[in-house]
Design a protein around this motif. Structure first.
Motif, PDB file in Angstrom:
ATOM      1  N   GLY A 185       0.791  -1.231   0.000  1.00 55.23           N
ATOM      2  CA  GLY A 185       0.000   0.000   0.000  1.00 55.23           C
ATOM      3  C   GLY A 185       0.818   1.273   0.000  1.00 55.23           C
ATOM      4  O   GLY A 185       0.280   2.362   0.183  1.00 55.23           O
ATOM      5  N   CYS A 186       2.156   1.151  -0.193  1.00 53.04           N
ATOM      6  CA  CYS A 186       3.003   2.337  -0.204  1.00 53.04           C
ATOM      7  C   CYS A 186       3.139   2.853  -1.640  1.00 53.04           C
ATOM      8  O   CYS A 186       3.539   2.111  -2.537  1.00 53.04           O
ATOM      9  CB  CYS A 186       4.360   1.994   0.393  1.00 53.04           C
ATOM     10  SG  CYS A 186       5.410   3.429   0.623  1.00 53.04           S
ATOM     11  N   ASP A 187       2.800   4.113  -1.839  1.00 51.12           N
ATOM     12  CA  ASP A 187       2.830   4.692  -3.188  1.00 51.12           C
ATOM     13  C   ASP A 187       4.257   4.817  -3.722  1.00 51.12           C
ATOM     14  O   ASP A 187       5.196   5.030  -2.960  1.00 51.12           O
ATOM     15  CB  ASP A 187       2.209   6.105  -3.163  1.00 51.12           C
ATOM     16  CG  ASP A 187       0.689   6.066  -3.111  1.00 51.12           C
ATOM     17  OD1 ASP A 187       0.130   4.942  -3.172  1.00 51.12           O
ATOM     18  OD2 ASP A 187       0.078   7.147  -2.989  1.00 51.12           O
ATOM     19  N   ASP A 188       4.384   4.708  -5.051  1.00 50.13           N
ATOM     20  CA  ASP A 188       5.696   4.874  -5.696  1.00 50.13           C
ATOM     21  C   ASP A 188       6.273   6.263  -5.418  1.00 50.13           C
ATOM     22  O   ASP A 188       7.472   6.428  -5.236  1.00 50.13           O
ATOM     23  CB  ASP A 188       5.568   4.677  -7.211  1.00 50.13           C
ATOM     24  CG  ASP A 188       5.274   3.223  -7.544  1.00 50.13           C
ATOM     25  OD1 ASP A 188       5.475   2.364  -6.654  1.00 50.13           O
ATOM     26  OD2 ASP A 188       4.838   2.942  -8.674  1.00 50.13           O
ATOM     27  N   ASP A 189       5.381   7.269  -5.396  1.00 49.93           N
ATOM     28  CA  ASP A 189       5.808   8.642  -5.109  1.00 49.93           C
ATOM     29  C   ASP A 189       6.553   8.734  -3.784  1.00 49.93           C
ATOM     30  O   ASP A 189       7.518   9.479  -3.639  1.00 49.93           O
ATOM     31  CB  ASP A 189       4.566   9.545  -4.940  1.00 49.93           C
ATOM     32  CG  ASP A 189       3.993   9.968  -6.276  1.00 49.93           C
ATOM     33  OD1 ASP A 189       4.655   9.712  -7.299  1.00 49.93           O
ATOM     34  OD2 ASP A 189       2.897  10.563  -6.282  1.00 49.93           O
ATOM     35  N   VAL A 190       6.044   7.988  -2.801  1.00 51.02           N
ATOM     36  CA  VAL A 190       6.606   8.022  -1.451  1.00 51.02           C
ATOM     37  C   VAL A 190       8.009   7.416  -1.447  1.00 51.02           C
ATOM     38  O   VAL A 190       8.942   7.964  -0.853  1.00 51.02           O
ATOM     39  CB  VAL A 190       5.674   7.270  -0.468  1.00 51.02           C
ATOM     40  CG1 VAL A 190       6.345   7.039   0.876  1.00 51.02           C
ATOM     41  CG2 VAL A 190       4.371   8.045  -0.299  1.00 51.02           C
ATOM     42  N   HIS A 240      14.053   8.024  -1.936  1.00 59.51           N
ATOM     43  CA  HIS A 240      15.292   7.884  -2.718  1.00 59.51           C
ATOM     44  C   HIS A 240      15.945   9.241  -2.945  1.00 59.51           C
ATOM     45  O   HIS A 240      17.162   9.373  -2.933  1.00 59.51           O
ATOM     46  CB  HIS A 240      15.014   7.175  -4.054  1.00 59.51           C
ATOM     47  CG  HIS A 240      14.657   5.734  -3.879  1.00 59.51           C
ATOM     48  ND1 HIS A 240      13.727   5.075  -4.663  1.00 59.51           N
ATOM     49  CD2 HIS A 240      15.086   4.833  -2.957  1.00 59.51           C
ATOM     50  CE1 HIS A 240      13.604   3.826  -4.230  1.00 59.51           C
ATOM     51  NE2 HIS A 240      14.417   3.657  -3.206  1.00 59.51           N
ATOM     52  N   LYS A 241      15.090  10.237  -3.157  1.00 59.29           N
ATOM     53  CA  LYS A 241      15.609  11.586  -3.352  1.00 59.29           C
ATOM     54  C   LYS A 241      16.346  12.072  -2.095  1.00 59.29           C
ATOM     55  O   LYS A 241      17.445  12.634  -2.175  1.00 59.29           O
ATOM     56  CB  LYS A 241      14.432  12.529  -3.677  1.00 59.29           C
ATOM     57  CG  LYS A 241      14.833  13.939  -4.055  1.00 59.29           C
ATOM     58  CD  LYS A 241      13.590  14.743  -4.431  1.00 59.29           C
ATOM     59  CE  LYS A 241      13.894  16.225  -4.538  1.00 59.29           C
ATOM     60  NZ  LYS A 241      12.666  17.013  -4.705  1.00 59.29           N
ATOM     61  N   PHE A 277       7.073  16.889  -4.041  1.00 63.36           N
ATOM     62  CA  PHE A 277       5.637  17.072  -4.238  1.00 63.36           C
ATOM     63  C   PHE A 277       5.145  16.056  -5.262  1.00 63.36           C
ATOM     64  O   PHE A 277       5.886  15.667  -6.169  1.00 63.36           O
ATOM     65  CB  PHE A 277       5.341  18.495  -4.727  1.00 63.36           C
ATOM     66  CG  PHE A 277       5.511  19.524  -3.646  1.00 63.36           C
ATOM     67  CD1 PHE A 277       4.444  19.901  -2.849  1.00 63.36           C
ATOM     68  CD2 PHE A 277       6.756  20.079  -3.390  1.00 63.36           C
ATOM     69  CE1 PHE A 277       4.610  20.833  -1.832  1.00 63.36           C
ATOM     70  CE2 PHE A 277       6.932  21.009  -2.380  1.00 63.36           C
ATOM     71  CZ  PHE A 277       5.858  21.389  -1.592  1.00 63.36           C
ATOM     72  N   THR A 278       3.930  15.618  -5.110  1.00 60.26           N
ATOM     73  CA  THR A 278       3.334  14.732  -6.113  1.00 60.26           C
ATOM     74  C   THR A 278       2.986  15.563  -7.351  1.00 60.26           C
ATOM     75  O   THR A 278       3.018  16.801  -7.305  1.00 60.26           O
ATOM     76  CB  THR A 278       2.037  14.082  -5.594  1.00 60.26           C
ATOM     77  OG1 THR A 278       1.052  15.134  -5.422  1.00 60.26           O
ATOM     78  CG2 THR A 278       2.234  13.374  -4.275  1.00 60.26           C
ATOM     79  N   ASP A 279       2.611  14.889  -8.430  1.00 62.94           N
ATOM     80  CA  ASP A 279       2.218  15.610  -9.652  1.00 62.94           C
ATOM     81  C   ASP A 279       1.034  16.529  -9.373  1.00 62.94           C
ATOM     82  O   ASP A 279       0.877  17.572  -9.992  1.00 62.94           O
ATOM     83  CB  ASP A 279       1.850  14.616 -10.763  1.00 62.94           C
ATOM     84  CG  ASP A 279       3.086  13.867 -11.251  1.00 62.94           C
ATOM     85  OD1 ASP A 279       4.209  14.348 -10.972  1.00 62.94           O
ATOM     86  OD2 ASP A 279       2.926  12.801 -11.894  1.00 62.94           O
ATOM     87  N   ALA A 280       0.203  16.128  -8.402  1.00 64.67           N
ATOM     88  CA  ALA A 280      -0.959  16.951  -8.058  1.00 64.67           C
ATOM     89  C   ALA A 280      -0.600  18.088  -7.099  1.00 64.67           C
ATOM     90  O   ALA A 280      -1.478  18.835  -6.663  1.00 64.67           O
ATOM     91  CB  ALA A 280      -2.036  16.064  -7.426  1.00 64.67           C
TER      92      ALA A 280
END
Lengths: 487, 94
Positions: free
Chosen positions: A271-276, A281-282, A445-448
């Motif tokens: 349930g962990c988003d790729d964005d997270v 990693h960043k 930030f996410t794309d949104a």
């Protein structure tokens, strides 16, 4: 972008130099609260008169060359489960509606002693029980970055108020992630100190072996300044630590070798988003570029943290919340039916659904026949979880993890499924169970356009290390200029 | 794992909570879901593991043995039953 200083340290410096006044800064914050609170509902109580008076007193101290505190004249907010004498403390609950404490919490006393100006009390999930601030009996707070989303919780009001420039810093409480997760959802910095680092006297008890008061600010250094004012032993809290208080603000800028651990078990978290993960990693890359070594570590019992927490914390809550009986605090119901009726109706009608759910679960795990299988076993698993952290910190200085599996979720998205809501604290709860410290820093930030944070975890009383690591991440990603619309 | 209506009734009685029928049913369903979720802790071997009881390892610090002001009646001034002198409660002895 609003005029005037943006960070807490910049505000303190501007006040120190006489470039602005506390009356001006406090007035700006109060005006923003007035303009924004209908939509945001970050504040449950605004103390305009008391704040203006405190601000004028701060300005007078400076004008007269009197001694000034490290936060002198800086406007801050306090979560409404931390008591003060200025007005009512509700803990987000109807059961404390209109209740005013006869004393200030130690942390409120310390803020005032440092010269800070308290502008009001912020919204929260009732008694700190929740991860979205939707469980406030007075209506939920919205996220300043997207009003259709929650600010996280339970200290959602404090996080939103800081993000929306309604104050320069704020106090929250964190029992399983209630400072770190809303900080991440609102794009600000939030610190959960080690257990015992900050006095709990006057913080409305939820789970006494887990609760800690922690600061929010727009940047890591702001948290460091607040922690410096809050930390230290307190004769009124026997669990407060006598460990030396370091110069936390200086620690942010002090070069130190950092060995950073990333947690193997979190790399494939359900349930962990790729964005997270990309945000983590960043941060990892940023720390490497700043000279840190990054290695993999293991927390073998990480998957048991959330279940363990919902046994230990609810058991303690069922005991702590027994005091709200309709006799000692606030309003009462059912008096005409006798004492038993007074207890049952006051609690039944004035506690919200999540609080009742947790009291019932806590009562269950402590009851005869279930105690050994649930509560005692959970305490043993807690020992195993703490050992995992001890072993990890024998090898590394800090851990780098996500804060939450997703960015801020939508209002109403998780209110029907308690377990789903509980899992939003999967990365923060272990830190609380082990009694170590954790810092949430915005990194992407996410794309949104929603903020994404990372968590830096340090050993008990290792705040200086996470503040340094957090500063390096913050400087590397350089996102402090990005602010919610309308601030 | 079962959570019956009787289980909920017993717990509500112990916890001094009165709820309506709809909330009773919701609590029964939620409790089952949460207990099923926390059941995961039964998988791990805890033989010989001491329960974590104290968060601090520094022992129990003692405060200095000096008298301090106490709150007294101010401690209950926020009670709806506070009369200025006592806290009023319903009759408990017939």
């Amino acid at each position: 972008m609003s005029a005037g200083p943006y960070t807490l340290a910049a505000a303190a410096a501007a006040l120190d130099e006489g470039a602005t006044t506390s009356v001006a800064l406090t007035g700006q914050c109060l005006d923003r609260i007035d303009q924004g609170n209908d939509a945001l509902r970050a504040f449950l109580r605004v103390d305009r008169a008391a704040a203006e008076e405190a601000a004028a007193a701060a300005d007078a101290r400076r004008a007269n060359g009197q001694p000034r505190g490290p936060l002198d004249g800086v406007p801050v907010a306090v979560k409404d489960n931390i008591v003060d004498v200025t007005g009512p403390t509700t803990a987000g609950s109807r059961i404390l509606e209109g209740y005013t404490s006869p004393f200030d919490a130690t942390v409120v006393h310390k803020l005032r002693a440092a010269g800070a100006v308290v502008v009001g009390k912020t919204n929260l999930d009732e008694f700190g029980m929740g991860s979205s601030t939707e469980h406030s009996a007075y209506g939920g707070t919205t996220n300043p970055w997207d009003k259709s989303r929650t600010p996280g919780g339970s200290s959602g009001g404090s996080a939103a108020a800081v993000a929306a420039t309604q104050c320069y810093g704020a106090l929250g409480t964190d029992t399983g992630g209630s400072v770190r997760q809303p900080a991440a959802f609102c794009g600000v910095a939030g610190l959960k100190p080690s257990y015992g680092r900050v006095s709990r006297f006057g913080a409305v008890a939820f789970a006494s072996s887990l609760d800690q008061v922690g600061p929010f600010a727009r940047d890591v250094k702001g948290c460091a300044h607040l922690l410096a004012a809050l930390a230290g032993p307190d004769g009124r809290d026997a669990t407060s630590s006598h460990a030396p208080v370091e110069d936390y603000a200086a620690a942010c800028d002090q070069d130190r070798p950092l060995k950073v651990g990333v947690v193997r078990e979190y790399q494939n978290q359900d349930g962990c988003d790729d964005d997270v993960l990309a945000a983590q990693h960043k941060a990892e890359q940023t720390l490497r570029e700043a000279g840190a070594t990054v290695v993999e570590v293991s927390l073998p019992h990480a998957h048991l943290a959330v279940p363990t927490y919902y046994i230990a914390a609810t058991a303690e809550a069922s005991s702590n919340l027994a005091r709200y009986d309709g006799v000692r605090y606030g309003p009462r119901r059912g008096e005409e039916g006798g004492l038993e009726s007074l207890y049952r109706k006051t609690r039944g009608e004035l506690f919200g659904p999540e609080v009742k759910r947790r009291i019932l679960l806590g009562t269950y795990v402590l009851s005869t026949g279930y105690y050994d299988a649930y509560y005692l076993r959970a305490q043993k698993v807690r020992t195993l979880i703490r050992r995992d952290y001890d072993q990890a910190f024998a090898d590394v200085d800090v851990l780098l993890t996500p804060v939450a599996p997703t960015a801020a979720f939508g209002i109403g998205e998780k209110t029907d499924d308690p377990v789903k809501m509980y899992l939003s604290d999967v990365f923060t709860i272990g830190v609380s169970l082990a009694g170590v410290c954790g810092l949430s820093v915005n990194v992407a930030f996410t794309d949104a356009g929603l903020p994404l944070g990372v968590q830096l975890v340090g050993p008990a009383m290792g705040e200086a290390s996470i503040l340094r690591a957090g500063t390096l991440v913050e400087q590397g990603v350089n996102l402090l200029e990005k602010r919610p619309q309308g601030t | 794992m079962t959570v019956t209506d009787q289980t909920i009734d017993d717990l509500l009685k112990l916890a001094r909570l009165e709820v309506d029928a709809a909330e009773h049913d919701r609590l029964r369903d939620d409790l089952l879901r949460i207990l099923t979720f926390v059941e995961a802790i039964s998988e791990v071997d805890t033989d010989g593991v001491e329960p974590l009881v104290h968060m601090t390892t520094a022992g129990d610090p003692l405060r200095s043995d000096e008298a301090h002001d106490v709150l007294g009646k101010a401690a209950v001034q926020g009670s709806a039953g506070f009369t200025g002198e006592y806290v009023r409660v319903p009759q408990v002895v017939e």
